[in-house]
Design an enzyme around this catalytic site. Structure first.
Site, PDB file in Angstrom:
ATOM      1  N   LYS A  60      -0.937   4.613   0.808  1.00  0.00           N
ATOM      2  CA  LYS A  60      -0.788   4.793   2.309  1.00  0.00           C
ATOM      3  C   LYS A  60       0.714   5.248   3.155  1.00  0.00           C
ATOM      4  CE  LYS A  60      -4.911   2.108   3.128  1.00  0.00           C
ATOM      5  NZ  LYS A  60      -5.307   1.902   2.278  1.00  0.00           N
ATOM      6  N   HIS A  95      -8.915  -8.168  -0.824  1.00  0.00           N
ATOM      7  CA  HIS A  95      -8.831  -8.100   0.920  1.00  0.00           C
ATOM      8  C   HIS A  95      -9.773  -8.912   1.429  1.00  0.00           C
ATOM      9  CE1 HIS A  95      -5.538  -4.612  -0.005  1.00  0.00           C
ATOM     10  NE2 HIS A  95      -5.440  -5.551   1.490  1.00  0.00           N
ATOM     11  N   GLU A 117      -9.803 -10.405   7.168  1.00  0.00           N
ATOM     12  CA  GLU A 117      -9.081  -9.540   7.670  1.00  0.00           C
ATOM     13  C   GLU A 117      -9.884  -9.715   9.319  1.00  0.00           C
ATOM     14  OE1 GLU A 117      -7.001  -6.386   6.153  1.00  0.00           O
ATOM     15  OE2 GLU A 117      -5.250  -6.376   7.471  1.00  0.00           O
ATOM     16  N   HIS A 129       0.971  -1.048  -0.203  1.00  0.00           N
ATOM     17  CA  HIS A 129       0.071  -0.054  -0.351  1.00  0.00           C
ATOM     18  C   HIS A 129       0.893   1.307   0.030  1.00  0.00           C
ATOM     19  CE1 HIS A 129      -3.974  -2.121   1.175  1.00  0.00           C
ATOM     20  NE2 HIS A 129      -2.963  -3.226   2.049  1.00  0.00           N
TER      21      HIS A 129
HETATM   22 ZN    ZN Z   1      -3.320  -4.908   2.052  1.00  0.00          ZN
END
Ligand code: ZN
Length: 433
Positions: A80, A226, A229, A77
């Protein structure tokens, strides 16, 4: 040590069986054999078993040091990355990460901010020996209009050093706005990107997945999820993705990340899910450092009791392609990290037991993610491929994985690169609160 000419012979190099498919040699119990590598004009011209008799004059003797192909990091990422100093995670939880990142994105992610942090991340990855990298890009409106053009520019700037891919990232509930999602999918296709969403147990998950698959099929896109999680055993979106891939007859590549909750489910449920994952030809990437950080984080100052990672051994035993990757770096989802795939492999070895035997686990940071990302020739050492490899100090797994190997040599197109890790102070002006 590595001549700048780009043409030379390296002798007494320690290569791993799983990363050198063409090497006929007697591999030891750790999977290593001593070999000679010839490099001509920046490409590998031969890889042969080491013998004194086949070692020409002028050969550079590496004394048994391990050489691996450059790494492929298939889940990151970098949009980010490195926002931690201005936006830390207040409590180390997943919700803390989500809320902090969302607030920072809305307030601070201009094109310049994203570009400078991305470039910082890529310089680190390159210096550590990474050659291919997939990033997710937060694509919640209006961020997709800012980040995708930055990515396209960055991909051009880095071409030849890091092959950069991007997947869009949004919660799957965002697909309910069908017109907007169709526009996003077209934007992703225009950038030759990958269609990605975050899945969780929504009542209409199956319908939403069908819409994601429909767009991917229509536009010829690979998929990246994703999934699950969380430690909640009720999270079974990995199984839902596999079922959707099967009933939609999807033929592209699918990579699913995290799948943490699978490790919390009863064995019979796990077996059923893994059957479907294998049948649907899904690949799975585990993010061991991030999972260790976020999963089982406890509000009451008690000690975490599980490692957070998914069932990679069981998956691999069924022929499911499995990888490990960096995930987040110095942002609210993970306070640490530097896109160093040797660190990822070292941590994965400890957290996921990539040892006794090591077997073909080194493929999890090299050739397996390369295949998922369609990067032909990446992640292995073979005659005819570019001379892109990392020369370590270590001569065995215990030597390689006990030290940070900060003095590794990264060779690209046959030449040792200048390994400059960027100075954190470069980002100070972006970190003013
Ligand atoms: Zn991720």
């Amino acid at each position: 040590m590595i001549p700048a000419s780009g043409s030379y012979h390296l002798a007494n190099v320690r290569l791993h069986a799983s990363l050198t498919p063409g090497l006929a040699a007697a591999f030891d119990a750790d999977g290593f054999a001593l070999a000679n590598i010839a490099v001509a004009d920046g490409r590998i011209s031969s890889v042969v078993a080491h013998r004194q008799s086949n070692t020409p004059a002028g050969t550079i003797d590496l004394g048994g040091r391990i050489v691996m192909p450059c790494f492929v990091d298939c889940h990151t990422h970098i949009d980010k990355g490195h926002i931690w100093p201005r936006k830390p995670n207040p409590d180390g939880t997943f919700m803390g990460a989500l809320n902090a990142t969302g607030a920072d994105r809305a307030a601070r992610w201009s094109a310049d901010d994203v570009a400078r942090r991305m470039d910082f991340s890529l310089r680190s990855a390159y210096a550590h020996g990474t050659k291919g990298l997939r990033t997710h890009l937060d694509s919640v409106a209006p961020q997709e209009e800012i980040s995708w053009p930055v990515f396209e520019t960055m991909r051009e700037q880095w071409r030849g050093r890091i092959e950069l891919q991007a997947a869009c990232l949004l919660g799957i509930e965002g697909v309910r706005d069908g017109k907007w999602f169709e526009g996003l999918a077209k934007r992703v296709a225009a950038a030759k990107g990958v269609l990605g969403v975050v899945t969780y147990m929504l009542p209409d998950l199956e319908e939403l997945l069908d819409q994601v698959f429909a767009q991917a099929i229509k536009l010829g896109l690979d998929l990246d999820f994703h999934a699950d999680e969380t430690d909640a055993a009720s999270a079974i979106s990995l199984k839902k993705i596999a079922e959707a891939a099967l009933w939609n007859g999807f033929e592209g590549n699918i990579l699913v990340g995290h799948c943490c909750s699978l490790a919390r489910q009863p064995d019979l449920d796990v077996l059923d899910t893994l059957d479907k994952v294998a049948k649907a030809r899904l690949a799975v990437v585990s993010l061991p450092m991030c999972n260790l950080y976020l999963q089982d984080r406890r509000a009451d100052n008690t000690t975490p009791r599980w490692r957070g990672v998914t069932l990679l051994h069981e998956m691999k035993a069924r022929g499911i392609p499995v990888a490990v990757a960096s995930d987040n770096t110095r942002d609210p989802f993970y306070a640490y990290g530097d896109l160093d795939m040797l660190e990822v492999y070292r941590m994965a070895t400890r957290i996921l037991h990539f040892d006794h035997p090591v077997g073909d686990w080194p493929q999890a940071v090299t050739s397996t993610p390369a295949k998922v990302m369609r990067l032909d020739g990446f992640g292995m050492l073979a005659a005819g491929s570019a001379a892109d490899f990392v020369v370590f100090r270590g001569r065995s797994w215990t030597e390689l994985l006990s030290r940070p190997e900060s003095d590794r040599i990264v060779v690209r197109d046959g030449r040792a690169i200048e390994r400059h890790l960027p100075d954190y102070a470069e980002l100070d002006e972006l970190m003013v609160k």
